[in-house]
Each structure stands twice: as C-alpha cells, then as structure tokens.
Write a protein that holds these residues in place. Structure first.
Motif: not given
Length: 315
Positions: A40-51, A217-222, A247-248, A254-259
C-alpha cells in the motif's frame, strides 16, 4: 492474483470492510500486515495529515467532528483516527467510534476509526502512523488524527502530522503556563476552543507573549484561531488557517523538508521497535526475562552488562 493484491485493490477502492480488516490486521500485528503495508505504501503520500492535540476536556472530539464536516462541504474525503485511552479490562479503546461522531455513519466520504493506545506513551497508538498510511492509500484527501490528550508528553504527533493543531481552552489552571513545555513548541496552529468562556483573551495574550520569546526555524508564526466547536463557530477559519500553513510550506519549499524530518524520526522509531521485537523473539522468552529480572533485583548481575550482551548476541 494473490490474496494480498486483491486486498490492496479493495482498500484502494475505498471498500469499508477491506479497510477495517486492514486496520485490524495492523493493530493486531498480524502476519499479513507487513506485506499489506509494503504493497500500500507506494499509493500513499497524497493525503494531508492533520494532528489535533491538547489536554483532556479541550473539546478535541467535537472540533474534529466539525472540521470533518467543513471539509466534506468542500467535497473532500476524510479519514479520522481517534486515539483513545486503553481500557484496563479489555485492552480496547474506552471511547469507541460507535459513541462519537455518530452523525457521520451514513456518509461514505468519512471513515472513522478509534484506536486504543495499549499503554503506548506520547498520545499515539503504536500503529497510528501505519493506519494513517492505509487511509492515505485508500484515497482519503485528509487524515485527521485526534490524540489521547495527555498534556505535554503528547508530542509524538509531530512525527506523523503535516500540520499540528494544539487546542487550548480558557480556565484550565494557569492556562498556557501549565502545558507550555513540549506541547506548546509543536503547534503549527493554536486553537482556543470554548472561546465564549471568560479568559479567552488572556490565553491569547499568553500565547502571543510566548511567540515573541522564541522564533521558529521555519520563521512561521502559528496563527491563533478562536472556536466554539459545539456551535461550529470558527471552524471555517480553522480550515483556512490549515490551508494557509500548507501554502506557506509550499511557498518556502519546506513541505519536502518537513516530511524528510518526520521520516527520519519515524525510521529510528521503527528500527527501535523491530530490533526490540527481534531480541524478544530470539533471546528473551517470558521465562528468561523473569529470570534476568530476578537476578538483577537480587543484585546478582547488573542490567547494563546484560543489555550489552543481548545487543551483541542479536548480531
């Protein structure tokens, strides 16, 4: 066509029964679970996971319920993983998905699964990340992970989630001060739920004061979003805040770096678990473990040399 291949195709088609069976296999650490996850792993990666995390009583379940409704209005499919405390009697989740979020039972665009922590610290069940992978591979656009609510220890969610939402409520002791260590540092978005209560402005001021003390570090202000989940107030704004952070991440590349960072942590955890299982399987039968424990308790040998010996023997 093998049984696993058929199973994978049914999961990818979003069949509820196949999905439920797959998740049960993962939770039970069944023999077929590993092969299923590999397929199943090759078919994953499309969803956004929100904790979504926060102290008990902060209204996480209601907020997750309302956020799922908001995404469904936009035509998104949603998987919900609700990690619950473990029953001391059955080992299962105390709060089941039959109790919570019952209004969604007829909606095929939402899949809800309760999971017991089974004593695993950090607010997440051991299998939570793997279940998220299965839901992702089944075609869900979003996976919402609601954690147990154990306070500042609950930081493991950051290894799994693309976006982490920390939920606070007014009137909980010293408010932000009581949980600022650990959990406050992982928030990509702050939610002040039950914001119609007295003290909501104070919580907001305390969060903003803390944000001036430490720059990420990512300069994001929540951002801080005020909600009253029981009345669906502020839910649209919360969804907008999630989209804003996504979007930020894209804009700043930063998306790839975060993953990559998340997977670095998860790989270490997976290796730790796998090696531990191997040692337990090959060298530590319950009888041997009992014997070693007794020897150490009676100071006939030291635990450090024993662990060193077991690691060396594991190859």
């Amino acid at each position: 066509m093998t049984a696993t291949t058929t199973w994978v195709e049914r999961v990818r088609a979003g069949e509820v029964r196949a999905l439920s069976r797959a998740i049960s296999a993962i939770e039970d650490n069944a023999a077929e679970a590993l092969e299923l996850l590999k397929a199943l792993f090759p078919y994953s990666g499309g969803a956004r996971v929100i904790g979504l995390t926060g102290a008990p009583g902060s209204g996480k379940s209601t907020l997750v319920d309302q956020l799922a409704r908001e995404y469904r209005k936009k035509g998104k499919t949603v998987g919900i993983i609700a990690v619950d405390p473990t029953s001391p009697y059955t080992g299962g989740a105390i709060l089941g998905d039959r109790i919570r979020m019952q209004a969604h039972h007829a909606d095929t665009g939402i899949y809800i699964r309760s999971m017991a922590t089974r004593g695993f610290l950090g607010g997440l069940a051991r299998a939570t990340a793997d279940v998220a992978t299965v839901l992702d591979a089944s075609g869900k656009n979003l996976v919402l992970v609601e954690t147990v609510g154990v306070g500042q220890d609950e930081i493991d969610i950051v290894r799994l989630a693309d976006v982490t939402v920390v939920i606070l409520v007014p009137g909980m002791g010293d408010d932000v001060q009581t949980i600022k260590a650990g959990i406050m540092e992982i928030a990509d978005i702050f939610v002040i739920n039950k914001s119609d209560r007295e003290g909501a402005e104070r919580v907001e001021r305390e969060i903003r004061a803390m944000q001036t003390l430490a720059i990420r570090k990512d300069k994001w202000t929540p951002p801080i979003v005020k909600t009253v989940a029981t009345e669906a107030k502020g839910i649209e704004e919360l969804a907008a805040a999630v989209a804003g952070y996504e979007q930020y991440l894209e804009k700043e590349h930063l998306s790839v770096k975060k993953r990559i960072s998340n997977w670095r942590e998860r790989l270490v955890e997976m290796l730790r678990e796998s090696l531990l299982e191997r040692v337990l399987r090959e060298q530590l039968s319950p009888e041997k473990l009992e014997g070693y424990a007794q020897e150490i308790a009676e100071h006939k040998r030291d635990p450090y040399s024993l662990v060193e010996e077991l690691v060396r023997n594991s190859g």
